[in-house]
Design a protein around this motif. Structure first.
Motif, PDB file in Angstrom:
ATOM      1  N   LYS A 186       0.824  -1.202   0.000  1.00 10.95           N
ATOM      2  CA  LYS A 186       0.000   0.000   0.000  1.00 10.95           C
ATOM      3  C   LYS A 186       0.865   1.262   0.000  1.00 10.95           C
ATOM      4  O   LYS A 186       0.555   2.242  -0.696  1.00 10.95           O
ATOM      5  CB  LYS A 186      -0.932   0.029   1.207  1.00 10.95           C
ATOM      6  CG  LYS A 186      -1.894   1.220   1.201  1.00 10.95           C
ATOM      7  CD  LYS A 186      -2.859   1.183   2.341  1.00 10.95           C
ATOM      8  CE  LYS A 186      -3.921   2.284   2.204  1.00 10.95           C
ATOM      9  NZ  LYS A 186      -3.367   3.618   1.950  1.00 10.95           N
ATOM     10  N   ASP A 190       0.619   3.916  -2.967  1.00 11.95           N
ATOM     11  CA  ASP A 190       0.244   5.295  -2.653  1.00 11.95           C
ATOM     12  C   ASP A 190       1.292   6.273  -3.171  1.00 11.95           C
ATOM     13  O   ASP A 190       0.953   7.346  -3.701  1.00 11.95           O
ATOM     14  CB  ASP A 190       0.077   5.474  -1.142  1.00 11.95           C
ATOM     15  CG  ASP A 190      -1.205   4.845  -0.608  1.00 11.95           C
ATOM     16  OD1 ASP A 190      -2.052   4.435  -1.429  1.00 11.95           O
ATOM     17  OD2 ASP A 190      -1.341   4.758   0.629  1.00 11.95           O
ATOM     18  N   GLN A 194       0.833   9.164  -6.051  1.00 10.28           N
ATOM     19  CA  GLN A 194       1.220  10.565  -5.865  1.00 10.28           C
ATOM     20  C   GLN A 194       2.070  11.046  -7.028  1.00 10.28           C
ATOM     21  O   GLN A 194       1.894  12.164  -7.530  1.00 10.28           O
ATOM     22  CB  GLN A 194       1.986  10.740  -4.558  1.00 10.28           C
ATOM     23  CG  GLN A 194       2.408  12.190  -4.304  1.00 10.28           C
ATOM     24  CD  GLN A 194       3.312  12.329  -3.095  1.00 10.28           C
ATOM     25  OE1 GLN A 194       3.542  11.381  -2.349  1.00 10.28           O
ATOM     26  NE2 GLN A 194       3.833  13.527  -2.889  1.00 10.28           N
TER      27      GLN A 194
END
Length: 203
Positions: A186, A190, A194
């Motif tokens: 994760k 993530d 971004q």
């Protein structure tokens, strides 16, 4: 547009920071096809640490330096020239023992040069590198952002580059990488989101 890409992890192909910093650079190249990238791998081609030999080499006229002194002076001059020429810098900064890798600190010591990247005035210190953008890929096995344990990592980097006059600093963060496969996956996804959705959203 000149982009300086700095890697510092000792983990080679197993490095999360290397993977993510590479993805930042690729996304930048896609957003600005004309970008010229200079790459420096501080683990594979380490810069010697700032030392008495560094000061002696800097204080010795070029024509009087021996081979070792000239090599020492050249290391600093090349690192500084690359940094000064860059419009933007992407830095992979994994956390080792609550701080940045020693080889990354050695590089910072070569670019923090009075009269070149900062100066002291009657009003206090003044950074001379305003206008550059810095993207720092911050990776860590634990969760340290905003905690006392992160002071010598992300906070140090913000203070250091701020001292050089750089205010456009962005972090791509993947922390908790040692907390198991699910947390690591994760954190990486993530960070990748971004990079693709936020860093270059305007491009």
């Amino acid at each position: 547009m000149k982009l300086l890409h700095i890697d510092s992890s000792i983990l080679g192909d197993n490095s999360a920071s290397r993977q993510l910093s590479g993805e930042v650079v690729k996304a930048w190249q896609a957003a600005e096809p004309g970008v010229v990238v200079t790459y420096r791998d501080l683990a594979a081609d380490a810069i010697s640490h700032f030392s008495a030999a560094t000061l002696v080499a800097a204080g010795t006229a070029a024509e009087l330096r021996n081979a070792a002194q000239q090599h020492e002076a050249d290391l600093g001059a090349q690192a500084l020239a690359e940094f000064l020429a860059a419009d933007a810098v992407v830095i992979a900064a994994p956390m080792y023992n609550f701080t940045i890798p020693t080889q990354l600190k050695a590089w910072i010591d070569r670019i923090a040069v009075a009269g070149q990247t900062f100066r002291y005035t009657e009003a206090g210190p003044e950074g001379l590198c305003g206008g550059k953008k810095v993207v720092i890929v911050s990776t860590a096995g634990g969760l340290h952002a905003g905690q006392p344990t992160g002071t010598a990592h992300e906070e140090y980097l913000k203070v250091m580059f701020g001292f050089l006059g750089i205010t456009d600093i962005e972090f791509v963060r993947a922390h908790g990488l040692a907390y198991g496969d699910e947390v690591r996956s994760k954190a990486m996804s993530d960070a990748q989101a971004q990079i693709s959705e936020q860093l270059f959203a305007a491009a």
